[in-house]
Design a protein around this motif. Structure first.
Motif, PDB file in Angstrom:
ATOM      1  N   GLU A 204       0.836  -1.185   0.000  1.00  0.00           N
ATOM      2  CA  GLU A 204       0.000   0.000   0.000  1.00  0.00           C
ATOM      3  C   GLU A 204       0.883   1.251   0.000  1.00  0.00           C
TER       4      GLU A 204
ATOM      5  N   GLU B 221      -8.695   1.322  -6.644  1.00  0.00           N
ATOM      6  CA  GLU B 221      -8.156   2.541  -7.234  1.00  0.00           C
ATOM      7  C   GLU B 221      -9.046   2.922  -8.405  1.00  0.00           C
TER       8      GLU B 221
ATOM      9  N   ARG C 230      -8.088   6.314  -4.345  1.00  0.00           N
ATOM     10  CA  ARG C 230      -7.894   4.961  -3.861  1.00  0.00           C
ATOM     11  C   ARG C 230      -8.621   4.801  -2.533  1.00  0.00           C
TER      12      ARG C 230
ATOM     13  N   SER D 106     -10.914   6.549   2.108  1.00  0.00           N
ATOM     14  CA  SER D 106     -10.486   6.793   0.733  1.00  0.00           C
ATOM     15  C   SER D 106      -9.681   8.076   0.711  1.00  0.00           C
TER      16      SER D 106
END
Length: 262
Positions: A52, A158, A170, A181
């Motif tokens: 991530e 995404e 994303r 988000s």
């Protein structure tokens, strides 16, 4: 997700992934099933460890620490005890067996406009869904992608909401529900707009200052309507003003926020 490490092979990639998971980070291995076709592919690293974006810097620290611990030269086999080699062999054998038992990735999808191109594509590992990609504006480019965990539950997504070719939004999910988000509104690679959810319902929005990374505006919602806003009017990183709104979204009061005392 962002590429963290290019591995020499799938075994090394899974060793790196295990290191990350031991530190509480989540990632995945991409490209491990391409190794078998290397003779027909371009010569470049195939197996990558992905992580991530928010965990990238911490992941790099783990990689740097791991690389620093590796010996400068390969030791001769006779200098290693038989139990060390036995343990390494058992680990390698177990890892390779696990990889061999993992089903290959297959794809399917839907061609909505029957032009011969899939506007929605699904990737499976055996019967388990791994990834979904969509071309929402039918321009031939995928502008939405979602990843799924081993249970088939959505893990991250995404999307390109302005269809300019960049996935600027994303999101992260837990147990199949969206929890947050973030969005890069102006394309400078800084995600200045963040949303937080409770039970899939928008609860709070934060707009961050690009220089400090701290919120300069926080919007709180009740039943999807704006309840009140906190502002950092002088840019010192502390919310100093609160504005309350009526059900129609009109401001009804403005008050100073008392500084927090230690």
């Amino acid at each position: 997700m962002r590429k963290l490490y290019e591995a020499a092979n799938a075994l090394e990639a899974h060793m790196i992934l295990n290191l990350l998971e031991m530190e509480g980070l989540r990632g995945r291995v991409d490209g491990e099933y391409l190794e078998g076709g290397v003779g027909e592919l371009q010569a470049h690293p195939l197996v990558r460890v992905m992580i991530e974006e928010a965990d990238y810097e911490r992941g790099r620290e783990i990689i740097v620490r791991w690389e620093a611990e590796q010996p400068a030269t390969v030791q001769e086999p006779k200098r290693l005890g038989k139990w060390v080699w036995l343990g390494l062999g058992a680990f390698a054998g177990a890892a390779l067996m696990a990889l061999s038992l993992r089903p290959p990735v297959t794809t399917d999808g839907i061609d909505f406009n029957r032009d011969g191109v899939l506007e929605e594509k699904w990737s499976f590992s055996g019967a388990a869904l791994q990834k979904v990609e969509r071309d929402r504006n039918r321009d031939g480019k995928m502008d939405y992608a979602s990843d799924y965990d081993r249970r088939g539950m959505i893990d991250a997504s995404e999307q390109d909401d302005d269809f300019n070719g960049t996935l600027e939004t994303r999101a992260r999910y837990e147990e199949g529900s969206i929890v947050s988000s973030e969005r890069d509104i102006d394309g400078d690679s800084f995600f200045e707009y963040k949303e937080f959810f409770e039970h899939d319902v928008l609860a709070r929005t934060e707009i961050l200052h690009p220089n400090t990374g701290l919120p300069r505006k926080i919007v709180y919602y009740v039943k999807l309507r704006m309840d009140y806003v906190e502002l950092d009017t002088n840019g010192d990183g502390t919310m100093d003003t609160r504005v309350r709104y009526d059900p129609d979204g009109e401001p009804v009061s403005r008050e100073a926020i008392a500084p927090k005392t230690s």
